[in-house]
Design a protein around this motif. Structure first.
Motif: not given
Length: 205
Positions: A58-60, A81-85, A107-108, A113-116
């Motif tokens: 998923g990370y890949i 990233p915005s206020e409702d993230v 997982w992707p 989301l983590c990347r975002h």
């Protein structure tokens, strides 16, 4: 473009770590279906192995595969990233099947989301480890008995203090062996809890 305040991003990181916990649990359950000829022990080991592989894949996918049409639409509409993230993290993770008992977690989508919000794997893992250590620290200091002081300073709970500490120290923590990182986290919790609340503390269970 609207960028989230630091407080909102801290909440988003906590939200994602909570989601990570449920996704890991769901993944183990998903891969734990009993097969004839296997033992419970072997089956659990296989489930852990498959969970780790699913997480890595998923990370890949999130970092190296081209975005599909729906992902392109989403990230183009939300370029920063915005206020409702945090709310969006909950929605996207769960709508893709985290709560569905017969599906492997997405997982992707999680790592996208983590990347975002620029939430690196090292940062996420240290916050996950910190949350786990904090839960044990609470139990050791009277959480169930109602004597634990969750607000370490007026209006600010232990989770918020933990995030601030991990945000500033995850680089140094991440190069330690896991047992040493847990000791460092616990030492910080003991010292900080006592200093801020005036309440003597005991080590985690």
């Amino acid at each position: 473009k609207k960028v989230a305040p630091a407080k909102d991003l801290a909440n988003a990181r906590l939200e994602l770590v909570d989601i990570l916990h449920f996704m890991l649990s769901q993944c183990v359950v998903h891969f734990s279906a009993w097969e004839p000829g296997t033992t419970v022990s072997n089956n659990f080991e296989n489930a852990l192995t498959n969970t780790a592989l699913a997480l890595v894949n998923g990370y890949i996918d999130a970092h190296f595969k081209p975005l599909d049409h729906h992902q392109q639409q989403y990230w183009v509409a939300n370029p920063s990233p915005s206020e409702d993230v945090a709310a969006r993290a909950s929605y996207l993770a769960f709508v893709h099947g985290v709560s569905a008992p017969n599906q492997a977690p997405p997982w992707p989508a999680f790592f996208m989301l983590c990347r975002h919000i620029n939430f690196s794997f090292e940062h996420m893992y240290m916050l996950y480890l910190g949350k786990s250590t904090l839960n044990r620290f609470r139990e050791a200091n009277g959480y169930k008995q109602g004597t634990y002081r969750k607000e370490w300073t007026p209006g600010t709970e232990d989770n918020t203090h933990l995030v601030e500490y991990v945000d500033n120290n995850y680089g140094a923590l991440s190069i330690l062996p896991v047992p040493d990182a847990v000791v460092a986290l616990n030492d910080w919790m003991q010292a900080t809890y006592t200093a801020l609340t005036g309440t003597p503390s005991t080590p985690e269970l």
